[in-house]
Design a protein around this motif. Sequence first.
Motif: not given
Length: 132
Positions: A41-59, A61-66, A98-101
């Motif tokens: 996700a970080r690699g994709w976001l490095a050079d692209q801008t989505p209209a919206l992100v759908l995010l799973d919490r438990h991944l 390699d870590g917590d989706g909230l990160d 929601l608190d995380a943004g």
Amino acid sequence: MTSDGPVLLAVEDEPRNAALLEAILGRAGYRLSVAGDLAAARGWLADQTPALVLLDRHLPDGDGLDLIATIRGSERLRDVPILLVSASVLPRDQAAALDAGCDGFLARPVRVKPLIDEVRRLLDRNAMPRAS
């Protein structure tokens, strides 16, 4: 299904869940890119801008909230709406998202109409001019 609609990024490690999101949102006119973990996700976001992100919490390699901190900390990405889609349905989990943004929260299993309605709501809200 291919579409000329807005590109959404789904950060989802479960192939069946990703395929379901792709099928539902593709029929609604959206294009979906899928990242299977936070690093992708970080690699994709490095050079692209989505209209919206759908995010799973438990991944894997870590917590989706990160990822939210990464998005909100980027001048280019900070206004991209984030919809958490998770099996974690406890009120404290929703509040943490929601608190995380996050801009919205949907519980699994995903239902077609609530998903499409929430994506449209967030995209419509994001398209509205902001007061200066």
